[in-house]
Design a protein around this motif. Structure first.
Motif, PDB file in Angstrom:
ATOM      1  N   LYS A   1      63.191  -9.340 -69.937  1.00  0.00           N
ATOM      2  CA  LYS A   1      64.014  -9.883 -68.855  1.00  0.00           C
ATOM      3  C   LYS A   1      63.990 -11.406 -68.816  1.00  0.00           C
ATOM      4  O   LYS A   1      64.990 -12.046 -68.471  1.00  0.00           O
ATOM      5  N   GLU A   2      62.860 -12.000 -69.168  1.00  0.00           N
ATOM      6  CA  GLU A   2      62.723 -13.454 -69.058  1.00  0.00           C
ATOM      7  C   GLU A   2      62.882 -14.137 -70.419  1.00  0.00           C
ATOM      8  O   GLU A   2      62.339 -15.222 -70.632  1.00  0.00           O
ATOM      9  N   LEU A   3      63.637 -13.534 -71.319  1.00  0.00           N
ATOM     10  CA  LEU A   3      63.721 -14.040 -72.684  1.00  0.00           C
ATOM     11  C   LEU A   3      64.140 -15.500 -72.759  1.00  0.00           C
ATOM     12  O   LEU A   3      63.581 -16.273 -73.541  1.00  0.00           O
ATOM     13  N   LEU A   4      65.097 -15.907 -71.958  1.00  0.00           N
ATOM     14  CA  LEU A   4      65.629 -17.268 -72.044  1.00  0.00           C
ATOM     15  C   LEU A   4      64.922 -18.249 -71.107  1.00  0.00           C
ATOM     16  O   LEU A   4      65.295 -19.416 -71.060  1.00  0.00           O
ATOM     17  N   GLU A   5      63.918 -17.760 -70.412  1.00  0.00           N
ATOM     18  CA  GLU A   5      63.124 -18.654 -69.557  1.00  0.00           C
ATOM     19  C   GLU A   5      61.778 -18.972 -70.214  1.00  0.00           C
ATOM     20  O   GLU A   5      61.351 -20.134 -70.249  1.00  0.00           O
ATOM     21  N   SER A   6      61.116 -17.947 -70.710  1.00  0.00           N
ATOM     22  CA  SER A   6      59.812 -18.130 -71.348  1.00  0.00           C
ATOM     23  C   SER A   6      59.628 -17.037 -72.387  1.00  0.00           C
ATOM     24  O   SER A   6      59.707 -15.849 -72.060  1.00  0.00           O
ATOM     25  N   ALA A   7      59.409 -17.433 -73.629  1.00  0.00           N
ATOM     26  CA  ALA A   7      59.317 -16.467 -74.726  1.00  0.00           C
ATOM     27  C   ALA A   7      58.096 -16.769 -75.586  1.00  0.00           C
ATOM     28  O   ALA A   7      57.631 -17.910 -75.656  1.00  0.00           O
ATOM     29  N   ARG A   8      57.600 -15.738 -76.228  1.00  0.00           N
ATOM     30  CA  ARG A   8      56.473 -15.883 -77.134  1.00  0.00           C
ATOM     31  C   ARG A   8      56.815 -15.220 -78.466  1.00  0.00           C
ATOM     32  O   ARG A   8      57.679 -14.354 -78.556  1.00  0.00           O
ATOM     33  N   PHE A   9      56.087 -15.611 -79.501  1.00  0.00           N
ATOM     34  CA  PHE A   9      56.270 -14.986 -80.805  1.00  0.00           C
ATOM     35  C   PHE A   9      55.475 -13.684 -80.939  1.00  0.00           C
ATOM     36  O   PHE A   9      55.726 -12.914 -81.859  1.00  0.00           O
ATOM     37  N   GLN A  10      54.535 -13.455 -80.051  1.00  0.00           N
ATOM     38  CA  GLN A  10      53.705 -12.266 -80.178  1.00  0.00           C
ATOM     39  C   GLN A  10      54.520 -11.003 -79.918  1.00  0.00           C
ATOM     40  O   GLN A  10      55.218 -10.876 -78.915  1.00  0.00           O
ATOM     41  N   LEU A  11      54.420 -10.047 -80.831  1.00  0.00           N
ATOM     42  CA  LEU A  11      55.100  -8.773 -80.702  1.00  0.00           C
ATOM     43  C   LEU A  11      54.328  -7.839 -79.783  1.00  0.00           C
ATOM     44  O   LEU A  11      53.097  -7.904 -79.711  1.00  0.00           O
ATOM     45  N   THR A  12      55.055  -6.963 -79.109  1.00  0.00           N
ATOM     46  CA  THR A  12      54.393  -5.860 -78.431  1.00  0.00           C
ATOM     47  C   THR A  12      54.103  -4.779 -79.472  1.00  0.00           C
ATOM     48  O   THR A  12      54.653  -4.782 -80.577  1.00  0.00           O
ATOM     49  N   LEU A  13      53.253  -3.838 -79.115  1.00  0.00           N
ATOM     50  CA  LEU A  13      52.939  -2.750 -80.038  1.00  0.00           C
ATOM     51  C   LEU A  13      54.183  -1.930 -80.366  1.00  0.00           C
ATOM     52  O   LEU A  13      54.387  -1.510 -81.512  1.00  0.00           O
ATOM     53  N   ASP A  14      55.040  -1.703 -79.363  1.00  0.00           N
ATOM     54  CA  ASP A  14      56.270  -0.944 -79.603  1.00  0.00           C
ATOM     55  C   ASP A  14      57.209  -1.703 -80.542  1.00  0.00           C
ATOM     56  O   ASP A  14      57.856  -1.100 -81.403  1.00  0.00           O
ATOM     57  N   GLU A  15      57.286  -3.016 -80.367  1.00  0.00           N
ATOM     58  CA  GLU A  15      58.156  -3.817 -81.241  1.00  0.00           C
ATOM     59  C   GLU A  15      57.643  -3.806 -82.680  1.00  0.00           C
ATOM     60  O   GLU A  15      58.425  -3.700 -83.628  1.00  0.00           O
ATOM     61  N   ALA A  16      56.329  -3.912 -82.819  1.00  0.00           N
ATOM     62  CA  ALA A  16      55.741  -3.883 -84.161  1.00  0.00           C
ATOM     63  C   ALA A  16      56.008  -2.539 -84.832  1.00  0.00           C
ATOM     64  O   ALA A  16      56.367  -2.479 -86.015  1.00  0.00           O
ATOM     65  N   GLN A  17      55.847  -1.463 -84.090  1.00  0.00           N
ATOM     66  CA  GLN A  17      56.087  -0.138 -84.664  1.00  0.00           C
ATOM     67  C   GLN A  17      57.552   0.035 -85.037  1.00  0.00           C
ATOM     68  O   GLN A  17      57.872   0.654 -86.061  1.00  0.00           O
ATOM     69  N   PHE A  18      58.442  -0.504 -84.226  1.00  0.00           N
ATOM     70  CA  PHE A  18      59.874  -0.454 -84.546  1.00  0.00           C
ATOM     71  C   PHE A  18      60.154  -1.123 -85.884  1.00  0.00           C
ATOM     72  O   PHE A  18      60.875  -0.583 -86.740  1.00  0.00           O
ATOM     73  N   ILE A  19      59.582  -2.311 -86.112  1.00  0.00           N
ATOM     74  CA  ILE A  19      59.822  -3.034 -87.363  1.00  0.00           C
ATOM     75  C   ILE A  19      59.225  -2.270 -88.539  1.00  0.00           C
ATOM     76  O   ILE A  19      59.851  -2.162 -89.608  1.00  0.00           O
ATOM     77  N   ILE A  20      58.032  -1.739 -88.369  1.00  0.00           N
ATOM     78  CA  ILE A  20      57.422  -0.933 -89.435  1.00  0.00           C
ATOM     79  C   ILE A  20      58.311   0.267 -89.765  1.00  0.00           C
ATOM     80  O   ILE A  20      58.563   0.577 -90.942  1.00  0.00           O
ATOM     81  N   ASP A  21      58.823   0.926 -88.734  1.00  0.00           N
ATOM     82  CA  ASP A  21      59.692   2.084 -88.955  1.00  0.00           C
ATOM     83  C   ASP A  21      60.959   1.691 -89.704  1.00  0.00           C
ATOM     84  O   ASP A  21      61.428   2.437 -90.580  1.00  0.00           O
ATOM     85  N   ARG A  22      61.519   0.544 -89.370  1.00  0.00           N
ATOM     86  CA  ARG A  22      62.732   0.071 -90.063  1.00  0.00           C
ATOM     87  C   ARG A  22      62.442  -0.182 -91.536  1.00  0.00           C
ATOM     88  O   ARG A  22      63.233   0.169 -92.420  1.00  0.00           O
ATOM     89  N   LEU A  23      61.322  -0.822 -91.814  1.00  0.00           N
ATOM     90  CA  LEU A  23      60.956  -1.117 -93.193  1.00  0.00           C
ATOM     91  C   LEU A  23      60.734   0.157 -93.992  1.00  0.00           C
ATOM     92  O   LEU A  23      61.211   0.289 -95.122  1.00  0.00           O
ATOM     93  N   VAL A  24      60.015   1.087 -93.407  1.00  0.00           N
ATOM     94  CA  VAL A  24      59.717   2.343 -94.109  1.00  0.00           C
ATOM     95  C   VAL A  24      60.997   3.129 -94.360  1.00  0.00           C
ATOM     96  O   VAL A  24      61.176   3.746 -95.415  1.00  0.00           O
ATOM     97  N   ALA A  25      61.929   3.095 -93.391  1.00  0.00           N
ATOM     98  CA  ALA A  25      63.166   3.860 -93.528  1.00  0.00           C
ATOM     99  C   ALA A  25      64.138   3.217 -94.511  1.00  0.00           C
ATOM    100  O   ALA A  25      64.822   3.919 -95.264  1.00  0.00           O
ATOM    101  N   HIS A  26      64.201   1.884 -94.542  1.00  0.00           N
ATOM    102  CA  HIS A  26      65.253   1.209 -95.318  1.00  0.00           C
ATOM    103  C   HIS A  26      64.743   0.520 -96.575  1.00  0.00           C
ATOM    104  O   HIS A  26      65.537   0.232 -97.473  1.00  0.00           O
ATOM    105  N   GLN A  27      63.461   0.231 -96.665  1.00  0.00           N
ATOM    106  CA  GLN A  27      62.884  -0.370 -97.869  1.00  0.00           C
ATOM    107  C   GLN A  27      61.597   0.366 -98.237  1.00  0.00           C
ATOM    108  O   GLN A  27      60.531  -0.232 -98.361  1.00  0.00           O
ATOM    109  N   PRO A  28      61.675   1.674 -98.398  1.00  0.00           N
ATOM    110  CA  PRO A  28      60.448   2.477 -98.529  1.00  0.00           C
ATOM    111  C   PRO A  28      59.613   2.175 -99.756  1.00  0.00           C
ATOM    112  O   PRO A  28      58.403   2.418 -99.757  1.00  0.00           O
TER     113      PRO A  28
END
Length: 374
Positions: A159-186
Motif C-alpha cells: 500500500k505504501e509503495l510510493l511513500e516508503s519502499a525497501r529492497f527486502q523481499l517478503t517470504l511470499d515474494e521470494a517464493q513467487f520468484i523461485i516458482d517463476r524461475l523453476v516454471a520458466h527456466q527449469p
C-alpha cells in the motif's frame, strides 16, 4: 556498487555473443546493469497503476516515468542507498528501471505481454476494451489469459509503495520468484541455486562456488567451459591493452600490462587447456538468442592454437599481436584504435581487461536477496 558497473560489456575483440550465450544459459533474465531483485516486482506493480488510465501512449509513457522517479524517492525514504536506479539522476534519468528489467520479466514469466513498453502503452486501450467484452466462461478463458499483461500469481502491491519502499523481499515474494524461475527456466543454474539456496556463497566466480560438485551435470559442464574460456581469452584482452599502451608510449601502462600478462601465464592450467575440446564448447554454449559468427570462432581457435604452441608473446610483431590487431581492425574498421590515431589518443588505458564472469555478480546479488527474504 562496483559490482553493477558494466565491466563485462566492453567487447573490443568481438567475444560478446559467446559471453552472453554462456550467461543466458546459466543466469537467464539477468543483465549487467540490474541492481536489486525486487525491481522484478516493482516494475509490474508500477505498471499496474496505469492500467485504468484512458490517456494515450505518450501520456502513459510520461506517467510511467513519473512513477519510476517516485519509486526512487520512496526507496530513499525507506532507508535504501545502494542499488537505487536513478538515485542521483532523478528526473534526468536516461535508462529507466523498466527498460533494465523488462526483458528479464518476460524471461522469468512474470510479464505475459510480449512486446516492449512502447507497444504496451499503445495497446493499453485495446487490452482494456477487450477485457470488458469478455464474459466469464470456460469458452473464453484462453482469450482472457491472452489479454493479461502480468502473471495472475503476482504478489499484491504494498500500500505504501510510493511513500516508503525497501529492497527486502517478503517470504511470499521470494517464493513467487523461485516458482517463476523453476516454471520458466527449469534447466538454468539460476533456478537450481534459487531453489536450493545459493545466496550465501561469497565467491568471485561461479566456478569457485562451494556447491559446484552438486550442480546439475549440464550446468556444471557449462560452468567448466566458461571457466576455461574466461581463462584462455583473458590473455587476448590483456595483450590488446598492452599493444595499445606500447603505441601510446605510456611506460606505466606498458609495465602494468606486461606484469598482468606474466601473472596470467603463470596461473594457466596448461594440461587442462590441452584437454579442452572446442567442438564440445561450441556445442554446449549454443543458444537460440545468440548467433556466434564464424569469424569469432576462428579467432578463438587461432588464439588457442597460439597459446598451445607457446606463441603468445609481448612484442608487437608476434603472431599473437598480429591476430589481436587484425581482429580489432576487422571489427572496428575506420574506428580501430590501431588504425586511427585520433581514436587511439582518446583511449584511457583499460578496455575489457577483467576475466569474464558471465553475470555471476548480478546473479549472486539476486540470490542473496532471495536468501534474505523475511
Amino acid at each position: 556498487m562496483a559490482l553493477f558497473q558494466e565491466r563485462e560489456t566492453r567487447d573490443e575483440l568481438g567475444l560478446g555473443s559467446i559471453r552472453d550465450s554462456i550467461a543466458d544459459h546459466l543466469f537467464p533474465g539477468t543483465s549487467t546493469i540490474q541492481t536489486r531483485l525486487r525491481y522484478m516486482l516493482f516494475i509490474p506493480w508500477l505498471f499496474q497503476m496505469l492500467e485504468g488510465s484512458t490517456t494515450g501512449p505518450d501520456q502513459l509513457a510520461t506517467d510511467a516515468r513519473a512513477l519510476e522517479n517516485r519509486l526512487a524517492n520512496a526507496l530513499k525514504a525507506g532507508g535504501e542507498s545502494n542499488g537505487i536506479i536513478g538515485r542521483d539522476a532523478g528526473a534526468d534519468l536516461q535508462r529507466l528501471p523498466s527498460s533494465v528489467y523488462w526483458a528479464g520479466l518476460g524471461t522469468w514469466g512474470i510479464r505475459l505481454f510480449p512486446g516492449s513498453t512502447d507497444s504496451l502503452f499503445s495497446s493499453m486501450r485495446h487490452l482494456q476494451r477487450s477485457r470488458s467484452l469478455i464474459r466469464e466462461s470456460e469458452e473464453v478463458a484462453s482469450e482472457a489469459q491472452a489479454l493479461q499483461i502480468w502473471t495472475p500469481s503476482l504478489p499484491p502491491r504494498p500500500k505504501e509503495l510510493l511513500e516508503s519502499a525497501r529492497f527486502q523481499l517478503t517470504l511470499d515474494e521470494a517464493q513467487f520468484i523461485i516458482d517463476r524461475l523453476v516454471a520458466h527456466q527449469p534447466h538454468s543454474l539460476l533456478a537450481f541455486l534459487a531453489r536450493r539456496g545459493g545466496g550465501e556463497a561469497d565467491c568471485d566466480t561461479i566456478w569457485e562456488h562451494p556447491y559446484l560438485a552438486d550442480f546439475p551435470d549440464g550446468a556444471r559442464t557449462l560452468v567448466e567451459h566458461g571457466a576455461m574460456f574466461s581463462s584462455v581469452m583473458q590473455g587476448a584482452s590483456l595483450l590488446y591493452n598492452l599493444l595499445l599502451s606500447q603505441l601510446r608510449e605510456k611506460s606505466d601502462w606498458i609495465e602494468k600490462y606486461q606484469s598482468r600478462l606474466a601473472d596470467w601465464r603463470a596461473v594457466l592450467d596448461m594440461p587442462a587447456i590441452r584437454a579442452w575440446s572446442l567442438d564440445a564448447f561450441w556445442q554446449a554454449i549454443d543458444h537460440p538468442a545468440h548467433r556466434i559468427r564464424p569469424a569469432a570462432k576462428r579467432f578463438v581457435s587461432e588464439w588457442l592454437a597460439l597459446l598451445l604452441s607457446d606463441g603468445v608473446g609481448d612484442g608487437r610483431l608476434t603472431p599473437a599481436a598480429r591476430l589481436v590487431q587484425d581482429r580489432e581492425r576487422r571489427l572496428k574498421t575506420n574506428q580501430s584504435r590501431f588504425a586511427n590515431r585520433a581514436v587511439r589518443d582518446r583511449w584511457t588505458g583499460a578496455s575489457g581487461v577483467e576475466a569474464l564472469t558471465f553475470r555471476w555478480a548480478q546473479a549472486k546479488s539476486h540470490l542473496r536477496d532471495l536468501a534474505n527474504a523475511e
